[in-house]
Design a protein around this motif. Structure first.
Motif, short mmCIF file in Angstrom:
data_model
loop_
_atom_site.label_atom_id
_atom_site.label_comp_id
_atom_site.label_asym_id
_atom_site.label_seq_id
_atom_site.Cartn_x
_atom_site.Cartn_y
_atom_site.Cartn_z
N ALA A 166 9.78 8.75 -2.50
CA ALA A 166 10.48 7.46 -2.56
C ALA A 166 9.49 6.30 -2.58
O ALA A 166 9.67 5.33 -3.32
N LYS A 167 8.44 6.40 -1.79
CA LYS A 167 7.42 5.34 -1.77
C LYS A 167 6.71 5.23 -3.11
O LYS A 167 6.45 4.13 -3.59
N SER A 168 6.39 6.38 -3.72
CA SER A 168 5.70 6.34 -5.00
C SER A 168 6.61 5.79 -6.11
O SER A 168 6.14 5.14 -7.03
N LEU A 169 7.92 6.06 -6.02
CA LEU A 169 8.84 5.49 -7.01
C LEU A 169 8.94 3.98 -6.86
O LEU A 169 9.04 3.26 -7.85
N LEU A 170 8.93 3.50 -5.63
CA LEU A 170 9.01 2.06 -5.41
C LEU A 170 7.77 1.34 -5.90
O LEU A 170 7.85 0.22 -6.41
N THR A 171 6.61 1.95 -5.74
CA THR A 171 5.37 1.31 -6.19
C THR A 171 5.14 1.51 -7.68
O THR A 171 4.35 0.80 -8.28
N GLY A 172 5.81 2.51 -8.27
CA GLY A 172 5.66 2.76 -9.70
C GLY A 172 4.45 3.62 -10.04
O GLY A 172 4.00 3.64 -11.17
N LYS A 173 3.90 4.34 -9.07
CA LYS A 173 2.71 5.15 -9.30
C LYS A 173 3.03 6.64 -9.47
O LYS A 173 2.13 7.45 -9.51
N SER A 174 4.28 6.98 -9.57
CA SER A 174 4.66 8.39 -9.70
C SER A 174 4.39 8.87 -11.12
O SER A 174 4.72 8.20 -12.09
N ASN A 175 3.79 10.07 -11.24
CA ASN A 175 3.47 10.62 -12.56
C ASN A 175 4.34 11.81 -12.92
O ASN A 175 4.37 12.23 -14.07
N SER A 176 5.05 12.37 -11.98
CA SER A 176 5.75 13.63 -12.25
C SER A 176 7.23 13.56 -11.89
O SER A 176 7.81 14.54 -11.48
N PHE A 177 7.85 12.41 -12.04
CA PHE A 177 9.25 12.29 -11.69
C PHE A 177 9.97 11.53 -12.78
O PHE A 177 9.56 10.44 -13.18
#
Length: 59
Positions: free
Chosen positions: A35-46
């Protein structure tokens, strides 16, 4: 004739309970991290659907 089963020891039941809590802790930690990575926009595999534009986003 029915015979009662042997009683489970306290240590065995405590080990089972600790393992269950341990699994729950790590799954909660993983979901919070996602959830934190989605909020920051740094997710690569979702991949998810953007509600505003109905576009498929890959973050």
């Amino acid at each position: 004739m029915a015979v009662p089963k042997k009683r489970t020891s306290k240590s065995k039941s405590k080990m089972r309970k600790a393992n269950w809590k341990h699994k729950a802790y790590f799954s909660a930690k993983k979901s919070l991290s996602l959830a934190k990575s989605l909020l920051t926009g740094k997710s690569n595999s979702f991949i998810y659907i953007d509600i505003d534009g109905d576009n498929i986003k890959k973050d």
